[in-house]
Design a protein around this motif. Structure first.
Motif, PDB file in Angstrom:
ATOM      1  N   ALA A 135       0.849  -1.196   0.000  1.00  0.00           N
ATOM      2  CA  ALA A 135       0.000   0.000   0.000  1.00  0.00           C
ATOM      3  C   ALA A 135       0.877   1.235   0.000  1.00  0.00           C
ATOM      4  N   ARG A 136       0.566   2.165  -0.902  1.00  0.00           N
ATOM      5  CA  ARG A 136       1.327   3.405  -0.998  1.00  0.00           C
ATOM      6  C   ARG A 136       0.350   4.585  -1.067  1.00  0.00           C
ATOM      7  N   GLY A 137       0.336   5.380  -0.008  1.00  0.00           N
ATOM      8  CA  GLY A 137      -0.472   6.598   0.018  1.00  0.00           C
ATOM      9  C   GLY A 137      -1.956   6.363  -0.156  1.00  0.00           C
ATOM     10  N   VAL A 138      -2.486   5.269   0.404  1.00  0.00           N
ATOM     11  CA  VAL A 138      -3.890   4.918   0.194  1.00  0.00           C
ATOM     12  C   VAL A 138      -4.810   5.892   0.922  1.00  0.00           C
ATOM     13  N   ARG A 139      -5.734   6.473   0.152  1.00  0.00           N
ATOM     14  CA  ARG A 139      -6.704   7.413   0.695  1.00  0.00           C
ATOM     15  C   ARG A 139      -8.123   6.976   0.352  1.00  0.00           C
ATOM     16  N   LYS A 140      -9.036   7.269   1.271  1.00  0.00           N
ATOM     17  CA  LYS A 140     -10.452   6.965   1.049  1.00  0.00           C
ATOM     18  C   LYS A 140     -11.280   7.977   1.815  1.00  0.00           C
ATOM     19  N   HIS A 141     -12.275   8.529   1.120  1.00  0.00           N
ATOM     20  CA  HIS A 141     -13.167   9.460   1.817  1.00  0.00           C
ATOM     21  C   HIS A 141     -14.612   9.180   1.428  1.00  0.00           C
ATOM     22  N   TYR A 142     -15.497   9.549   2.321  1.00  0.00           N
ATOM     23  CA  TYR A 142     -16.935   9.498   2.075  1.00  0.00           C
ATOM     24  C   TYR A 142     -17.449  10.927   2.198  1.00  0.00           C
ATOM     25  N   GLY A 143     -17.690  11.571   1.067  1.00  0.00           N
ATOM     26  CA  GLY A 143     -18.047  12.979   1.112  1.00  0.00           C
ATOM     27  C   GLY A 143     -16.890  13.777   1.683  1.00  0.00           C
ATOM     28  N   GLN A 144     -17.163  14.544   2.718  1.00  0.00           N
ATOM     29  CA  GLN A 144     -16.136  15.369   3.350  1.00  0.00           C
ATOM     30  C   GLN A 144     -15.327  14.610   4.392  1.00  0.00           C
ATOM     31  N   LEU A 145     -15.764  13.397   4.729  1.00  0.00           N
ATOM     32  CA  LEU A 145     -15.087  12.621   5.773  1.00  0.00           C
ATOM     33  C   LEU A 145     -13.956  11.797   5.155  1.00  0.00           C
ATOM     34  N   GLU A 146     -12.730  12.114   5.519  1.00  0.00           N
ATOM     35  CA  GLU A 146     -11.573  11.360   5.034  1.00  0.00           C
ATOM     36  C   GLU A 146     -11.271  10.237   6.022  1.00  0.00           C
ATOM     37  N   VAL A 147     -11.477   9.006   5.587  1.00  0.00           N
ATOM     38  CA  VAL A 147     -11.347   7.846   6.468  1.00  0.00           C
ATOM     39  C   VAL A 147      -9.930   7.297   6.463  1.00  0.00           C
ATOM     40  N   LEU A 148      -9.293   7.305   5.303  1.00  0.00           N
ATOM     41  CA  LEU A 148      -7.902   6.876   5.193  1.00  0.00           C
ATOM     42  C   LEU A 148      -7.090   8.046   4.645  1.00  0.00           C
ATOM     43  N   LYS A 149      -6.003   8.384   5.314  1.00  0.00           N
ATOM     44  CA  LYS A 149      -5.281   9.621   5.026  1.00  0.00           C
ATOM     45  C   LYS A 149      -3.846   9.370   4.564  1.00  0.00           C
TER      46      LYS A 149
END
Length: 264
Positions: free
Chosen positions: A18-32
């Motif tokens: 994993a490299r720089g994995v990001r995930k958001h739901y709308g304005q909520l960033e769950v993985l940064k």
């Protein structure tokens, strides 16, 4: 030589990268921006408070959740995307499904087919997906049920089984597809306390056999005993990672110490 040493020395191949994995739901960033690696034959345990992003990251590994940034590779292959001239293009669902064949996943809830026996649940995917002959699939399914201690329950329907037994069938079902990587999303969290041990025993056996595993868990004793690497997540970031003796026994970060002080 310990199992952990054997896993580390067997190969340098990365099973998960994993490299720089990001995930958001709308304005909520769950993985940064998650960076981590799991080598072939290793066990990585993800620990941390609820809402820290552990399960979301696990689901990203097999593209049950779509990444919003960064990359994930399993066994050297991009998950859910292909790269062409420096750009990423999302794969079609059929292509993603083909990628998932190498990845087994066990959920909090057992998700067994209620109208099928334990044996039929384990046989179903090899017959329908791999087109295995029913006789061969049955033989392997019985072997797997024996492996998880349920050969005598092969004819039982899920409603006739305890939660721990259902979860062990779910593990056998995942193994029936001959995965190279197993993902466990808090596999004991829905179980009564007296049933937790029987599921963890099966997972210990898989680890001893060299199965590569990523486990989201609140079972700190299991993580201490079985993991090669423990990753503590909070607020969508990796706060601390390393051998269990370091992360669980001598944490360096105040957030890790605070969390462990509440759960140990």
């Amino acid at each position: 030589m310990t199992r952990h040493t054997e896993a580390a020395s067997a190969t340098d191949q990365l099973m998960v990268e994993a490299r720089g994995v990001r995930k958001h739901y709308g304005q909520l960033e769950v993985l940064k921006g998650i960076d981590l690696e799991v080598r072939n034959g290793e066990v990585l345990c993800l620990v941390g408070p609820s809402g820290s992003g552990k399960s979301t990251f696990l689901r990203c590994i097999n593209h049950l959740e779509r990444l919003d940034g960064g990359t994930l590779r399993v066994n050297g292959h991009l998950v859910g995307f292909r790269e062409h001239e420096g750009r990423l293009y999302e794969l079609r669902e059929k292509e993603v499904a083909a990628q998932r064949l190498d990845i087994g996943m066990v959920f909090q809830r057992f998700n067994l087919f209620p109208h099928m026996t334990a044996l039929q649940n384990v046989m179903e995917a090899p017959v329908q997906v791999h087109r295995e002959k029913p006789a061969a699939a049955r033989e392997r399914a019985m072997s797997l049920l024996e492996r998880v201690g349920l050969a005598d329950k092969s004819g039982a329907y899920p409603a006739m089984l305890s939660g721990g037994q259902q979860q062990r069938v779910a593990i056998a079902r995942a193994l029936a597809m001959r995965p190279r990587l197993m993902l466990f999303d808090e596999p004991t969290s829905a179980l009564d306390p007296e049933l937790v041990g029987e599921v963890l025993d099966v997972m210990r056996g898989l680890a001893a056999d060299g199965m590569t595993m990523v486990v989201v868990t609140h079972e700190m004793g299991f993580a201490r005993e079985v993991a090669d690497t423990v990753v503590f997540m909070d607020g969508g970031v990796v706060v601390e990672s390393g051998p269990p003796a370091d992360v669980l026994g001598n944490p360096q970060h105040a957030r890790t110490r605070s969390f462990l002080g509440k759960v140990l």
